[in-house]
Design a protein around this motif. Structure first.
Motif, PDB file in Angstrom:
ATOM      1  N   LEU A 130       0.825  -1.102  -0.026  1.00 18.05           N
ATOM      2  CA  LEU A 130      -0.035  -0.025   0.099  1.00 18.05           C
ATOM      3  C   LEU A 130       1.033   1.266   0.054  1.00 18.05           C
ATOM      4  CD1 LEU A 130      -2.821   1.273   0.251  1.00 18.05           C
ATOM      5  CD2 LEU A 130      -2.578   1.221   2.662  1.00 18.05           C
ATOM      6  N   SER A 131       1.083   2.028  -1.434  1.00 23.91           N
ATOM      7  CA  SER A 131       2.039   3.004  -1.367  1.00 23.91           C
ATOM      8  C   SER A 131       1.138   4.373  -0.975  1.00 23.91           C
ATOM      9  CB  SER A 131       2.320   3.099  -2.729  1.00 23.91           C
ATOM     10  OG  SER A 131       3.094   2.069  -3.214  1.00 23.91           O
ATOM     11  N   ALA A 160      -3.033   7.767  -0.236  1.00 23.39           N
ATOM     12  CA  ALA A 160      -2.655   6.526  -0.949  1.00 23.39           C
ATOM     13  C   ALA A 160      -3.388   6.517  -2.353  1.00 23.39           C
ATOM     14  CB  ALA A 160      -3.305   5.553  -0.166  1.00 23.39           C
ATOM     15  N   THR A 161      -4.002   7.627  -2.675  1.00 23.69           N
ATOM     16  CA  THR A 161      -4.653   7.611  -3.985  1.00 23.69           C
ATOM     17  C   THR A 161      -4.778   9.149  -4.643  1.00 23.69           C
ATOM     18  OG1 THR A 161      -6.051   6.996  -5.764  1.00 23.69           O
ATOM     19  CG2 THR A 161      -7.026   7.437  -3.436  1.00 23.69           C
ATOM     20  N   VAL A 191       4.151   1.311   2.151  1.00 22.12           N
ATOM     21  CA  VAL A 191       5.455   2.066   1.290  1.00 22.12           C
ATOM     22  C   VAL A 191       5.253   3.405   1.165  1.00 22.12           C
ATOM     23  CG1 VAL A 191       6.809   1.837  -0.731  1.00 22.12           C
ATOM     24  CG2 VAL A 191       5.089  -0.006   0.046  1.00 22.12           C
ATOM     25  N   LEU A 192       6.166   4.079   2.231  1.00 24.11           N
ATOM     26  CA  LEU A 192       6.300   5.557   2.271  1.00 24.11           C
ATOM     27  C   LEU A 192       7.000   6.068   0.930  1.00 24.11           C
ATOM     28  CD1 LEU A 192       5.363   7.834   3.965  1.00 24.11           C
ATOM     29  CD2 LEU A 192       7.476   7.633   4.925  1.00 24.11           C
ATOM     30  N   GLY A 199      14.343   4.860  -2.957  1.00 25.33           N
ATOM     31  CA  GLY A 199      14.076   6.002  -2.245  1.00 25.33           C
ATOM     32  C   GLY A 199      12.840   5.899  -1.375  1.00 25.33           C
ATOM     33  N   VAL A 200      12.078   4.714  -1.356  1.00 29.36           N
ATOM     34  CA  VAL A 200      11.081   4.308  -0.440  1.00 29.36           C
ATOM     35  C   VAL A 200      11.191   3.749   0.701  1.00 29.36           C
ATOM     36  CG1 VAL A 200       9.566   4.102  -2.665  1.00 29.36           C
ATOM     37  CG2 VAL A 200      10.538   2.275  -1.718  1.00 29.36           C
ATOM     38  N   THR A 201      10.622   3.821   1.678  1.00 33.40           N
ATOM     39  CA  THR A 201      10.546   3.100   2.991  1.00 33.40           C
ATOM     40  C   THR A 201       9.593   1.995   3.123  1.00 33.40           C
ATOM     41  OG1 THR A 201      11.824   5.082   4.070  1.00 33.40           O
ATOM     42  CG2 THR A 201      10.887   3.319   5.481  1.00 33.40           C
ATOM     43  N   HIS A 202       9.887   0.968   3.298  1.00 33.49           N
ATOM     44  CA  HIS A 202       8.911  -0.200   3.594  1.00 33.49           C
ATOM     45  C   HIS A 202       8.639  -0.090   5.097  1.00 33.49           C
ATOM     46  CE1 HIS A 202       8.930  -1.804  -0.556  1.00 33.49           C
ATOM     47  NE2 HIS A 202      10.100  -1.379  -0.503  1.00 33.49           N
TER      48      HIS A 202
END
Length: 214
Positions: free
Chosen positions: A9-10, A17-18, A172-173, A205-208
């Motif tokens: 979920l980004s 988130a959308t 997922v940030l 570059g993302v953080t899980h």
């Protein structure tokens, strides 16, 4: 008891988130594909598209976890499509073509039920007007002892979090600011107290962030 899971979920830095303005041409509204650019190069995503190759690494390892052990999915109506109100286009069968990637029963939450829709590859969409508890009961009956995935969108995930029904949440940030759309975290103050929280930052570059019930 089977677990209830959320994967991939980004979410933007400002919690969306959308994006705003969902349409047939823009499933994520003005966000476009920006929330999911980390996912597209992975081997897992390319395999879902029937394409060879792809990156392995940490992003792929997280992406691949979404499928293992899943026996049914629950999603909100606007993950299935952009329509609002009573169903008028019964030809619409979702964003994914004749063989959707779920391969399980999928329970679509809607105030306007319609007949179930059987697709190729083992996916059947069931359209139900149900609370989170009732939808989870239906999904567990269909899942054969396997886990249940809450597939989104953010409003549906938030409802299940509010009801304290999520056992594993993978967010997922993504380092972008959307400014508008549908937020995930509203009304969930103190959520972290229910879970063991871990984070992994990757070269994309993302953080899980994983929230796992102890």
């Amino acid at each position: 008891m089977s677990r209830v899971r959320v994967h991939n979920l980004s979410v933007s830095l400002d919690g969306f988130a959308t994006g705003e303005g969902q349409s047939m041409e823009a499933p994520f509204g003005h966000a476009g594909g920006r929330l999911h650019e980390w996912l597209f190069p992975t081997r897992t995503f390319r395999a879902m598209q029937g394409e060879p190759g792809g990156e392995t690494g940490a992003d792929d390892a997280f992406a691949a976890r979404h499928e293992a052990g899943i026996g049914a999915e629950i999603m909100g109506r606007n993950k299935f499509g952009p329509q609002r109100g009573p169903w008028t286009d019964h030809e619409w069968k979702g964003w994914w073509g004749p063989n959707p990637p779920f391969h399980t029963p999928v329970f679509v939450l809607t105030h306007y039920p319609r007949p179930s829709l059987e697709m190729e590859g083992g996916t059947t969409f069931h359209f139900v007007n149900a609370s989170p508890h009732e939808a989870l009961r239906l999904a567990r009956e269909a899942a054969g002892g396997l886990d249940i995935r809450i597939g989104g969108g953010p409003t549906t995930v938030r409802r299940f979090l509010e009801a304290d029904l999520i056992d594993h949440l993978h967010v997922v940030l993504v380092p972008i600011v959307l400014g508008r759309g549908v937020r995930l975290w509203d009304g969930l103050e103190g959520l972290e107290k229910r879970f063991h929280v871990e984070s992994v930052t990757t070269p994309s570059g993302v953080t899980h962030l994983t929230f796992t019930r102890p």
